[in-house]
Design a protein around this motif. Structure first.
Motif, PDB file in Angstrom:
ATOM      1  N   GLU A   8     -49.144   8.541  74.082  1.00 51.73           N
ATOM      2  CA  GLU A   8     -47.539   8.905  74.318  1.00 51.73           C
ATOM      3  C   GLU A   8     -47.627  10.477  74.874  1.00 51.73           C
ATOM      4  OE1 GLU A   8     -43.888   7.946  74.741  1.00 51.73           O
ATOM      5  OE2 GLU A   8     -45.394   6.777  74.121  1.00 51.73           O
ATOM      6  N   PHE A   9     -46.914  10.907  75.883  1.00 50.08           N
ATOM      7  CA  PHE A   9     -46.987  12.106  76.200  1.00 50.08           C
ATOM      8  C   PHE A   9     -45.897  13.006  75.815  1.00 50.08           C
ATOM      9  CE2 PHE A   9     -48.117   9.250  79.697  1.00 50.08           C
ATOM     10  CZ  PHE A   9     -49.607   9.545  79.764  1.00 50.08           C
ATOM     11  N   LYS A  11     -42.686  14.435  75.716  1.00 52.12           N
ATOM     12  CA  LYS A  11     -41.632  14.547  76.398  1.00 52.12           C
ATOM     13  C   LYS A  11     -40.519  15.564  75.816  1.00 52.12           C
ATOM     14  CE  LYS A  11     -42.371   9.748  78.072  1.00 52.12           C
ATOM     15  NZ  LYS A  11     -41.735   8.477  78.055  1.00 52.12           N
ATOM     16  N   GLU A  17     -34.806   7.381  83.650  1.00 54.85           N
ATOM     17  CA  GLU A  17     -35.821   6.262  82.861  1.00 54.85           C
ATOM     18  C   GLU A  17     -35.699   4.842  83.642  1.00 54.85           C
ATOM     19  OE1 GLU A  17     -36.989   5.117  78.566  1.00 54.85           O
ATOM     20  OE2 GLU A  17     -35.103   6.041  78.748  1.00 54.85           O
ATOM     21  N   VAL A  30     -50.929   3.662  81.371  1.00 59.24           N
ATOM     22  CA  VAL A  30     -50.064   4.388  81.944  1.00 59.24           C
ATOM     23  C   VAL A  30     -50.533   6.002  82.140  1.00 59.24           C
ATOM     24  CG1 VAL A  30     -47.892   5.848  80.984  1.00 59.24           C
ATOM     25  CG2 VAL A  30     -48.140   3.525  80.341  1.00 59.24           C
ATOM     26  N   GLU A  32     -49.541  10.155  83.292  1.00 59.97           N
ATOM     27  CA  GLU A  32     -48.644  11.219  83.495  1.00 59.97           C
ATOM     28  C   GLU A  32     -49.220  12.086  84.728  1.00 59.97           C
ATOM     29  OE1 GLU A  32     -46.995  14.669  80.575  1.00 59.97           O
ATOM     30  OE2 GLU A  32     -49.185  14.500  80.735  1.00 59.97           O
ATOM     31  N   SER A 115     -40.477   6.975  83.921  1.00 62.58           N
ATOM     32  CA  SER A 115     -39.693   8.028  83.540  1.00 62.58           C
ATOM     33  C   SER A 115     -39.974   9.459  84.286  1.00 62.58           C
ATOM     34  CB  SER A 115     -39.486   7.940  81.975  1.00 62.58           C
ATOM     35  OG  SER A 115     -40.598   8.504  81.422  1.00 62.58           O
ATOM     36  N   ASN A 119     -41.779  18.406  80.353  1.00 59.07           N
ATOM     37  CA  ASN A 119     -42.732  18.478  79.181  1.00 59.07           C
ATOM     38  C   ASN A 119     -42.167  19.826  78.306  1.00 59.07           C
ATOM     39  OD1 ASN A 119     -43.747  20.652  80.675  1.00 59.07           O
ATOM     40  ND2 ASN A 119     -45.722  19.609  80.781  1.00 59.07           N
ATOM     41  N   LYS A 125     -42.381  16.006  84.888  1.00 61.89           N
ATOM     42  CA  LYS A 125     -43.439  15.025  85.205  1.00 61.89           C
ATOM     43  C   LYS A 125     -42.957  13.642  85.329  1.00 61.89           C
ATOM     44  CE  LYS A 125     -46.863  17.956  83.526  1.00 61.89           C
ATOM     45  NZ  LYS A 125     -48.025  18.122  84.546  1.00 61.89           N
ATOM     46  N   GLU A 127     -43.990   9.736  84.310  1.00 62.03           N
ATOM     47  CA  GLU A 127     -44.826   8.706  83.793  1.00 62.03           C
ATOM     48  C   GLU A 127     -44.953   7.611  84.595  1.00 62.03           C
ATOM     49  OE1 GLU A 127     -45.032   6.876  79.251  1.00 62.03           O
ATOM     50  OE2 GLU A 127     -42.944   7.331  80.036  1.00 62.03           O
TER      51      GLU A 127
END
Length: 160
Positions: A8-9, A11, A17, A30, A32, A115, A119, A125, A127
């Protein structure tokens, strides 16, 4: 040994989204990616405007491009305003680009943006997911499973 990357980044502020993507596709991996934007595009995104509902990404000449994403013109922009649906370059490492290119070419996968967000450092960014399209019966199974989970949680609340 390299440390493992988080799945998970971080966010901070989600701008756009693509909620339909998880319903229409099996998400495999996934990534980034950074995104190359002009000044008025950044301002529009900071105001929460933008859409990636019908957008996709493609690998062209060793670069990844985000196609058909809509960032509306900035209201206070003048003659330096941007074109809303222009292709935008995504910033990825060469190894990631090669992996995506191979998956799209050989395995028939698609690059789907999930999305656009800012960040913790304030950088925009995207996703991006390697995904395989679902058939109609897969979508029905997804709906059935989602309804059963909802029913299950409701029963647990009533009797728990």
């Amino acid at each position: 040994m390299a440390r493992p990357r988080p799945t998970e980044f971080d966010k901070k502020k989600i701008v756009a989204e693509n909620r339909r993507a998880r319903f229409d596709y099996f998400i495999d991996e996934v990534f980034e990616a950074g995104i190359v934007l002009t000044g008025t595009e950044v301002k529009s995104l900071r105001f929460g405007e933008g859409s990636i509902a019908e957008s996709y990404a493609e690998v062209k000449d060793g670069e990844v491009w985000l196609i058909n994403s809509n960032v509306p013109e900035f209201s206070h922009g003048n003659r330096f305003n941007h074109e809303p649906k222009r292709p935008r370059k995504l910033l990825l490492k060469e190894r990631q680009i090669n992996k995506m290119h191979g998956a799209v070419a050989r395995e028939g996968m698609t690059l789907v943006p999930l999305s656009i967000y800012f960040n913790e450092k304030g950088k925009a960014k995207v996703e991006l997911a390697l995904a395989k399209g679902k058939k109609a019966h897969d979508k029905r199974d997804t709906i059935k499973e989602r309804d059963w989970k909802r029913e299950q949680s409701r029963l647990m609340r009533q009797h728990g």
